[in-house]
Design an enzyme around this catalytic site. Structure first.
Site, short mmCIF file in Angstrom:
data_model
loop_
_atom_site.label_atom_id
_atom_site.label_comp_id
_atom_site.label_asym_id
_atom_site.label_seq_id
_atom_site.Cartn_x
_atom_site.Cartn_y
_atom_site.Cartn_z
N CYS A 223 -6.07 15.78 7.54
CA CYS A 223 -5.28 14.64 7.08
C CYS A 223 -5.16 14.68 5.55
CB CYS A 223 -5.93 13.33 7.52
SG CYS A 223 -4.94 11.89 7.07
N CYS B 173 -9.62 9.07 2.61
CA CYS B 173 -10.53 7.99 3.03
C CYS B 173 -11.97 8.55 3.08
CB CYS B 173 -10.11 7.44 4.39
SG CYS B 173 -8.33 7.16 4.52
N CYS C 180 -13.99 9.26 6.34
CA CYS C 180 -13.34 9.85 7.50
C CYS C 180 -13.58 11.35 7.70
CB CYS C 180 -11.84 9.58 7.43
SG CYS C 180 -11.01 10.12 8.95
N CYS D 31 -5.44 3.85 23.46
CA CYS D 31 -5.12 3.89 22.03
C CYS D 31 -5.03 5.33 21.55
CB CYS D 31 -6.21 3.20 21.22
SG CYS D 31 -6.57 1.54 21.76
N CYS E 228 -1.43 1.48 22.63
CA CYS E 228 -1.71 1.23 21.22
C CYS E 228 -1.60 2.57 20.50
CB CYS E 228 -3.12 0.66 21.05
SG CYS E 228 -3.58 0.43 19.32
N CYS F 279 -3.12 -4.72 15.56
CA CYS F 279 -4.56 -4.47 15.63
C CYS F 279 -4.95 -4.07 14.21
CB CYS F 279 -4.82 -3.34 16.63
SG CYS F 279 -6.54 -2.78 16.64
N ARG G 268 -13.05 -6.80 18.01
CA ARG G 268 -13.62 -5.62 18.68
C ARG G 268 -14.88 -5.11 17.99
NH1 ARG G 268 -9.45 -1.85 18.97
NH2 ARG G 268 -8.72 -3.04 20.74
N1 SAM Z 1 -4.85 8.00 10.33
C1 SAM Z 1 -4.56 6.71 10.74
C2 SAM Z 1 -4.89 5.66 9.72
O1 SAM Z 1 -5.88 5.81 9.03
O2 SAM Z 1 -4.16 4.70 9.62
C3 SAM Z 1 -5.22 6.34 12.04
C4 SAM Z 1 -6.59 6.80 12.43
S1 SAM Z 1 -7.93 6.24 11.43
C5 SAM Z 1 -9.19 7.26 12.02
C6 SAM Z 1 -8.26 4.61 12.02
C7 SAM Z 1 -9.45 3.86 11.48
O3 SAM Z 1 -10.65 4.39 11.98
C8 SAM Z 1 -9.67 3.82 10.00
O4 SAM Z 1 -8.83 2.91 9.36
C9 SAM Z 1 -11.11 3.39 9.90
O5 SAM Z 1 -11.21 1.97 9.85
C10 SAM Z 1 -11.73 3.92 11.21
N2 SAM Z 1 -12.67 5.01 10.94
C11 SAM Z 1 -12.38 6.27 10.55
N3 SAM Z 1 -13.50 7.00 10.36
C12 SAM Z 1 -14.54 6.18 10.62
C13 SAM Z 1 -15.95 6.34 10.58
N4 SAM Z 1 -16.51 7.48 10.21
N5 SAM Z 1 -16.71 5.29 10.93
C14 SAM Z 1 -16.15 4.12 11.30
N6 SAM Z 1 -14.83 3.90 11.34
C15 SAM Z 1 -14.02 4.91 11.00
FE1 SF4 Z 2 -6.44 10.25 7.60
FE2 SF4 Z 2 -8.85 9.51 8.40
FE3 SF4 Z 2 -7.68 8.17 6.44
FE4 SF4 Z 2 -6.71 7.97 9.00
S1 SF4 Z 2 -8.70 7.30 8.23
S2 SF4 Z 2 -5.55 8.28 7.09
S3 SF4 Z 2 -7.16 10.05 9.72
S4 SF4 Z 2 -8.31 10.34 6.38
#
Ligand code: SAM
Ligand code: SF4
Ligand code: DTB
Length: 349
Positions: free
Chosen positions: A56, A60, A63, A100, A131, A191, A263
């Site tokens: 990606c 973040c 992530c 989802c 979703c 959501c 949730r």
């Molecule tokens: N890429 C898209 C986005 O970020 O909008 C969708 C998928 S992203 C993985 C969705 C959410 O998963 C993130 O906004 C975050 O809140 C949660 N998330 C991701 N990695 C995580 C982690 N290691 N622990 C807990 N929540 C996580």
């Molecule tokens: Fe990409 Fe992870 Fe951020 Fe979603 S949460 S935008 S998958 S880096």
């Protein structure tokens, strides 16, 4: 006496006063609000699938799928539609009512949209709620998802506006609010929630909930994730959140957004069953169900069902759509289930 009020004008002092209540008083109030709007012994169950994994472009810090960090994750391009439908069937068979689908994208590309729309139509025709979480959307993409029958769009605010820049620099808070406004304008359900354990303060947790609750309408679904610490991400060594502080945040979310499903989201695999049951008492009434989240582990379905049984909780039935086509699809699926039960009974006897 009614304890809950649906407000959109929460101020930091009001919310900090909730966070500072004695634990038992806060939980009693949250449970009282919860009972005004929900059956306290029903929990909604959703199953997640990563339809496009890793690499990606966003940064973040929590992530495992960000291309900025080396987490050893195997990347996968967009799954084929049939593979997604097979996974949705498996989710339905273990009792999930919502499916989802998540993609590790900054935003969907025009080339991928037709496949994504086909996934929505296919999963919906199986009688599951749909979703998706695909990153930032344009107005046109949002309208196309709504037309395909997408029920919910997940897009988290993650944390307070003040703390956000410590966690993500490649997408702004304003971008997220814009996508949420498009989703609402297109008539889909929202959501949106966040993560605890990023190193944020209690004021930041309050700030996140204020952003969500002061939206023109509360999100129908509010996922509160506990950080899953993944090796290779900048937050891999972040301090644990005190489980009681996590529960407090769920309780405050319940009080501030009385009619939303809250949730108990990522992080259950690392949580004991007593903490999870307190989360349900605090007003959490939805979980991710099935052995995987997107890329990390979640409790086995059988383990969750045993916990539900011990607590006298039943999975919530899915919300019915008044859409006739959809109703016909549900009836068709029920007939097929009945037929296959008759065939296997006949074969057995
Ligand atoms: N890429 C898209 C986005 O970020 O909008 C969708 C998928 S992203 C993985 C969705 C959410 O998963 C993130 O906004 C975050 O809140 C949660 N998330 C991701 N990695 C995580 C982690 N290691 N622990 C807990 N929540 C996580
Ligand atoms: Fe990409 Fe992870 Fe951020 Fe979603 S949460 S935008 S998958 S880096
Ligand atoms: C949400 O709030 N949490 C889910 C879902 N929405 C998309 C994702 C959790 C991901 C946890 C880390 C992983 O498995 O990759």
């Amino acid at each position: 006496m009614t304890v809950s009020v649906t407000r959109h004008d929460w101020a930091p002092a009001d919310v900090m006063a909730l966070f500072n209540m004695p634990f038992n008083d806060l939980l009693f109030r949250a449970q009282t609000v919860h009972r005004e709007h929900f059956n306290p012994n029903r929990v909604q169950v959703s199953t997640l699938l990563s339809i496009k994994t890793g690499a990606c472009p966003e940064d973040c810090k929590y992530c495992p799928q960000s291309g900025h960090y080396n987490t050893g994750l195997e990347k996968e391009k967009l799954l084929e539609v049939q593979k997604v439908l097979d996974e949705a069937t498996a989710a339905k068979n273990i009792g999930a009512t919502r499916f989802c689908m998540g993609a590790a994208w900054k935003h969907p590309s025009e080339k991928d949209m037709p496949y994504v729309l086909e996934m929505v139509r296919g999963v919906r025709a199986m009688g599951l709620e749909t979703c998706m979480t695909l990153g930032k959307l344009t107005k046109e993409q949002t309208a196309a998802l709504a037309d395909a029958g997408l029920d919910y769009y997940n897009h988290n605010l993650d944390t307070s506006p003040e703390f956000y820049g410590n966690i993500i620099t490649t997408r702004t808070y304003g971008d997220r609010l814009e996508t949420l406004a498009y989703v609402r304008d297109a008539g889909m359900k929202i959501c949106s929630g966040g993560i605890l354990g990023l190193g944020e303060s209690v004021e930041d947790r309050a700030g996140l909930l204020i952003q969500l609750a002061n939206l023109p309408e509360h999100p129908e679904s509010v996922p509160i994730n506990m950080l899953v610490k993944v090796k290779g991400t900048p937050l891999e060594n972040e301090a644990d959140v005190d489980p009681f502080d996590f529960i407090r945040t769920l309780a405050v979310a319940r009080i501030m957004m009385p009619k939303s499903h809250v949730r108990l989201s990522a992080g259950r695999e690392q949580m004991n069953e007593q903490t999870q049951s307190l989360a349900f008492f605090a007003g959490a009434n939805s979980i991710f169900y099935g052995e995987r989240l997107l890329t990390t582990a979640n409790p086995q379905a059988g383990k969750d069902m045993r916990l539900f049984e011990r607590l006298g909780i039943k999975p919530e039935e899915r919300e019915e759509h008044d859409d006739e086509v959809h109703q016909a699809a549900i009836e068709q699926a029920l007939m097929e289930q009945r037929d296959s039960a008759l065939i296997s009974n006949a074969a057995a006897g």
